[in-house]
Design a protein around this motif. Structure first.
Motif, PDB file in Angstrom:
ATOM      1  N   PHE A  62      26.539  15.022  13.588  1.00  0.00           N
ATOM      2  CA  PHE A  62      27.313  15.495  14.736  1.00  0.00           C
ATOM      3  C   PHE A  62      26.958  16.920  15.135  1.00  0.00           C
ATOM      4  O   PHE A  62      26.665  17.761  14.280  1.00  0.00           O
ATOM      5  N   GLN A  63      27.048  17.164  16.436  1.00  0.00           N
ATOM      6  CA  GLN A  63      26.912  18.544  16.909  1.00  0.00           C
ATOM      7  C   GLN A  63      28.095  19.374  16.408  1.00  0.00           C
ATOM      8  O   GLN A  63      27.941  20.513  16.001  1.00  0.00           O
ATOM      9  N   TYR A  64      29.285  18.758  16.465  1.00  0.00           N
ATOM     10  CA  TYR A  64      30.487  19.424  15.957  1.00  0.00           C
ATOM     11  C   TYR A  64      31.123  18.551  14.879  1.00  0.00           C
ATOM     12  O   TYR A  64      32.004  17.747  15.179  1.00  0.00           O
ATOM     13  N   PRO A  65      30.709  18.715  13.635  1.00  0.00           N
ATOM     14  CA  PRO A  65      31.304  17.910  12.562  1.00  0.00           C
ATOM     15  C   PRO A  65      32.817  18.132  12.507  1.00  0.00           C
ATOM     16  O   PRO A  65      33.291  19.250  12.708  1.00  0.00           O
TER      17      PRO A  65
ATOM     18  N   VAL B 161      37.113  17.728   3.800  1.00  0.00           N
ATOM     19  CA  VAL B 161      35.949  17.537   4.665  1.00  0.00           C
ATOM     20  C   VAL B 161      35.866  18.615   5.754  1.00  0.00           C
ATOM     21  O   VAL B 161      36.724  18.683   6.639  1.00  0.00           O
ATOM     22  N   ASN B 162      34.865  19.437   5.651  1.00  0.00           N
ATOM     23  CA  ASN B 162      34.536  20.462   6.650  1.00  0.00           C
ATOM     24  C   ASN B 162      35.597  21.545   6.890  1.00  0.00           C
ATOM     25  O   ASN B 162      35.410  22.412   7.738  1.00  0.00           O
ATOM     26  N   VAL B 163      36.706  21.490   6.157  1.00  0.00           N
ATOM     27  CA  VAL B 163      37.777  22.458   6.407  1.00  0.00           C
ATOM     28  C   VAL B 163      37.386  23.821   5.840  1.00  0.00           C
ATOM     29  O   VAL B 163      37.061  23.950   4.663  1.00  0.00           O
ATOM     30  N   GLY B 164      37.407  24.812   6.694  1.00  0.00           N
ATOM     31  CA  GLY B 164      37.066  26.161   6.268  1.00  0.00           C
ATOM     32  C   GLY B 164      35.572  26.366   6.057  1.00  0.00           C
ATOM     33  O   GLY B 164      35.151  27.409   5.574  1.00  0.00           O
TER      34      GLY B 164
ATOM     35  N   SER C 139      31.778  27.179   7.166  1.00  0.00           N
ATOM     36  CA  SER C 139      31.099  27.919   8.238  1.00  0.00           C
ATOM     37  C   SER C 139      30.252  26.927   9.030  1.00  0.00           C
ATOM     38  O   SER C 139      30.056  25.782   8.612  1.00  0.00           O
ATOM     39  N   GLY C 140      29.739  27.379  10.173  1.00  0.00           N
ATOM     40  CA  GLY C 140      28.900  26.519  11.002  1.00  0.00           C
ATOM     41  C   GLY C 140      27.734  25.954  10.203  1.00  0.00           C
ATOM     42  O   GLY C 140      27.435  24.759  10.273  1.00  0.00           O
ATOM     43  N   GLY C 141      27.103  26.819   9.427  1.00  0.00           N
ATOM     44  CA  GLY C 141      25.962  26.398   8.625  1.00  0.00           C
ATOM     45  C   GLY C 141      26.356  25.400   7.544  1.00  0.00           C
ATOM     46  O   GLY C 141      25.650  24.417   7.299  1.00  0.00           O
ATOM     47  N   GLU C 142      27.505  25.643   6.920  1.00  0.00           N
ATOM     48  CA  GLU C 142      27.968  24.736   5.861  1.00  0.00           C
ATOM     49  C   GLU C 142      28.275  23.350   6.423  1.00  0.00           C
ATOM     50  O   GLU C 142      27.992  22.338   5.796  1.00  0.00           O
ATOM     51  N   LYS C 143      28.841  23.340   7.622  1.00  0.00           N
ATOM     52  CA  LYS C 143      29.158  22.044   8.246  1.00  0.00           C
ATOM     53  C   LYS C 143      27.887  21.227   8.475  1.00  0.00           C
ATOM     54  O   LYS C 143      27.847  20.032   8.220  1.00  0.00           O
ATOM     55  N   LYS C 144      26.860  21.906   8.983  1.00  0.00           N
ATOM     56  CA  LYS C 144      25.610  21.187   9.275  1.00  0.00           C
ATOM     57  C   LYS C 144      24.917  20.752   7.984  1.00  0.00           C
ATOM     58  O   LYS C 144      24.344  19.668   7.903  1.00  0.00           O
ATOM     59  N   ARG C 145      24.991  21.589   6.962  1.00  0.00           N
ATOM     60  CA  ARG C 145      24.417  21.204   5.674  1.00  0.00           C
ATOM     61  C   ARG C 145      25.156  20.003   5.103  1.00  0.00           C
ATOM     62  O   ARG C 145      24.556  19.117   4.485  1.00  0.00           O
ATOM     63  N   ASN C 146      26.471  19.984   5.348  1.00  0.00           N
ATOM     64  CA  ASN C 146      27.282  18.858   4.876  1.00  0.00           C
ATOM     65  C   ASN C 146      26.870  17.563   5.583  1.00  0.00           C
ATOM     66  O   ASN C 146      26.861  16.491   4.971  1.00  0.00           O
ATOM     67  N   GLU C 147      26.512  17.674   6.856  1.00  0.00           N
ATOM     68  CA  GLU C 147      26.027  16.499   7.583  1.00  0.00           C
ATOM     69  C   GLU C 147      24.745  15.964   6.937  1.00  0.00           C
ATOM     70  O   GLU C 147      24.578  14.764   6.773  1.00  0.00           O
TER      71      GLU C 147
END
Lengths: 251, 434
Positions: A86-89, A144-147, A149-157
């Motif tokens: 996702f662009q916005y996880p 899931v994705n709470v708190g 950072s932008g980078g962490e969210k994308k790495r999580n994807e």
């Protein structure tokens, strides 16, 4: 692997056509990039392929390994091997990252008639994949994705992608909101997953992500259709001259 | 003009009938309190739908002379918190079941049954029984609580002077379809002491319960309660708490099923730097009969530097109704108050409804108070996100319901207890996959 033919799509709620005859074939083992100006329909394409509500397919088809995916539920598409980064996880408070990932993996395995992964094996698998993406145990424990950072969210994807091992990966503006270091980390994660049996469709505004994820084919999308297809040099041309020249050329 | 007058007459007559049915005690340490409560009840009268405080909830089944029958419900599941090492006290249809209970004397905390305390002279209990209830009657009348103080058949009196080794677990059982149980518990947490109180199970066809909790300086009280899963019960419960300086009060309630449940919680923060949290998670499915759940909370800040939190979440489907009436009152001089209140509902269909009345009343100028109330459906974006990873729609919905309830469950400090509550939630959701 992924074959899209004359795909015409409008918004369900209003009479607005977004995709106006997209033709695209992505072969196994290849990385295709789609570039294009804002509003050209890039994200809509990714949503329609992954089964988000709110769109109506007017005409055309999309198949994954010969199977019509447009008739499938989103979870069925996932089980068939499709993955959208996702662009916005989405943040999901109260649901642990591990719980979520394990539910997802086991649901997919169940749908494919495979046995569920035990808690122990799953933990081992995730830890191993997380390490290469520099995702620490603390992050895995958090909701899931709470708190994040932008980078962490994308790495999580990308972690989800690594664990679920889809065959057709769509990355929707994965580079947005990332600094150079974070982008490199994400790109390394993607490159590690490159495989002759796996294909990628990388949607991006900018060429810079493609410096790190080398595409085999680059498509330019404008006003709901693919208007130009070329090699990696096409991305460089966009970077240098913007979209205006290309759009003028085909007009 | 004739109509309201006639109704008042009806209310008076019904109130009188209740008063006549309550035995007036001759002796015992509660005698004076009971007599006083009965007089207060008479002055207030039974609650009625026209009372502002009962606008969203019809009390008629709670006040009817005959108990509306409630079918027995065998959940067929293991006792909640059954594996938690605790002092178990069992009440069946409001009557103490000594055979099924642990020996209160061996508990390490002082536990006395109200019914047995009668003639005894228990000073601390005398200072508590009906006292906090009476204080909680202003500014809003709570007649069912006064009736309870007057008529309570049994209950437990618990006093802790140190850190209780294990929780006290009140287990309720329902075996008569027409039982009308009235229980009254008093809990005294002495200075620096700590107690965890658990309450589980269906109590009776109709249940009126009052719990008075007095937490002294630096004391800590944890309360985790699970109501249900009997579908047809009616229950009116009240918690009256007073928290002293530097003390902590935490209460969490899980409610599943039930035709009518009204949980009132009245907290008086009386000492500086104290903390009071009250939370609730309710799951209502109207397809098994009516589901009406009402949380009514009143928190009074009457000291400096105190914190209070109200976190109430309701998941409603198939015509279920959820009600929240919550108030934070900050008295003059209660500076540096940090008051928080959130009430939210998740409506899983278009037939269910949530009625909320959040209130703040503040008479101090250096305070931080916030309240919010929301109602909504499942977040479609989140649902799509989960499904796009392969999670089936029903499973994804269940995960989002748990996500919605998470803030309330986080109010339970003990992770093991919280885990068992989550387990019950998961079971409930699994039974309702569509």
């Amino acid at each position: 692997m992924l074959e899209i033919k004359n795909l015409n799509v409008k918004l369900e709620e209003e009479d607005k056509q977004i995709l106006k005859g997209v033709d695209l074939t992505v072969e196994a083992g290849k990385v295709h990039a789609i570039m294009g100006p804002n509003g050209s329909g890039k994200s809509t394409l990714s949503y329609v392929l992954s089964g988000r509500d709110g769109y109506e397919v007017m005409d055309g088809s999309a198949t994954l390994d010969g199977e019509d995916i447009l008739e499938m539920e989103p979870e069925e598409r996932a089980a068939a091997g499709l993955f959208l980064a996702f662009q916005y996880p989405v943040e999901i408070p109260g649901v642990g990252n591990m719980t979520f990932l394990r539910s997802a993996l086991n649901a997919q395995r169940k749908a494919r008639g495979e046995s569920e992964v035990s808690a122990g094996d799953f933990l081992k698998l995730v830890r191993e994949k997380a390490k290469t993406l520099k995702i620490d145990a603390e992050m895995l424990k958090r909701p899931v994705n709470v708190g994040f950072s932008g980078g962490e969210k994308k790495r999580n994807e990308i972690l989800q992608m690594a664990v679920l091992e889809p065959t057709m990966c769509i990355l929707d503006e994965t580079d947005s909101g990332l600094d150079v270091d974070a982008m490199k980390l994400v790109a390394d994660g993607v490159n590690a997953l490159r495989d002759p049996r796996r294909a990628f469709l990388v949607i991006t505004h900018y060429q810079r992500l493609l410096d790190h994820i080398q595409p085999d084919v680059v498509h330019i999308m404008a006003d709901g259709r693919i208007v130009k297809t070329g090699g990696p040099e096409l991305a460089l041309e966009v970077e240098k001259n913007g979209y205006a020249d290309i759009l003028a050329e085909i007009a | 003009m004739a109509s309201p007058k006639r109704k008042d007459t009806a209310r008076e007559a019904a109130t009188e009938a209740w008063i006549a049915s309550v035995p007036v005690p001759e002796a015992g340490f509660t005698a004076a309190a009971r007599k006083d409560a009965l007089a207060r009840f008479g002055a207030m009268g039974l609650p009625g739908r026209r009372d502002e405080y009962w606008k969203f909830t019809d009390p008629s089944s709670l006040t009817a002379p005959e108990v509306p029958p409630a079918a027995l419900f065998d959940a067929g599941e293991a006792q909640l918190f059954g594996d938690v090492d605790s002092v178990k006290l069992v009440f069946t249809d409001g009557a103490f079941d000594a055979g099924a209970s642990d020996d209160p004397a061996a508990a390490g905390v002082e536990i006395t049954r109200l019914a047995e305390a009668g003639a005894a002279d228990i000073h601390w209990a005398q200072d508590l029984y009906g006292v906090l209830e009476a204080r909680g009657q202003t500014p809003v009348a709570r007649p069912l609580a006064a009736l309870n103080t007057a008529a309570a058949g049994d209950g437990v009196l618990i006093r802790v002077t140190g850190r209780a080794e294990k929780p006290v677990h009140l287990i309720y059982r329902h075996e008569s379809e027409t039982s009308d149980a009235i229980l009254h518990h008093c809990i005294k947490v002495e200075a620096g002491a700590e107690l965890t109180l658990l309450e589980t199970g269906p109590a009776a066809a109709r249940f009126n319960k009052v719990m008075e909790v007095d937490v002294a300086t630096g004391g800590r009280f944890h309360h985790v309660r699970a109501q249900g899963r009997d579908h047809e019960r009616r229950a009116a419960t009240h918690i009256f708490a007073r928290v002293a300086e530097g003390s902590l009060f935490k209460s969490f309630t899980l409610t599943v099923n039930g035709q009518l449940t009204r949980n009132e919680c009245v907290i008086e923060i009386a000492g500086d730097n104290a903390s009071a949290h009250v939370a609730g998670a309710a799951l209502g499915d109207g397809s098994y009969g009516k589901f009406h759940h009402d949380d009514t909370v009143f928190v009074t800040h009457d000291a400096v530097g105190c914190e209070s939190r109200q976190v109430f979440k309701k998941v409603l489907k198939n015509g279920a109704t959820g009600v929240f009436q919550g108030k934070i009152l900050v008295k003059p001089g209660a500076q540096k108050t940090d008051g928080y209140q959130i009430s939210q509902s998740l409506l899983l269909d278009e037939d269910s409804q949530f009625l909320a009345k959040p209130e703040l009343e503040i008479y101090a100028d250096d305070v931080k108070c916030s309240h919010g109330s929301t109602t909504g459906a499942i977040d479609e974006t989140a649902l799509f996100y989960l499904r796009s990873r392969g999670v089936e729609k029903e499973e994804a919905t269940a995960l989002l319901v748990l996500s919605f309830l998470a803030d309330a469950i986080e109010e339970i400090e003990d992770e093991r207890l919280a885990g068992e509550i989550v387990g019950r939630l998961e079971d409930w959701l699994a039974r309702r996959k569509t």
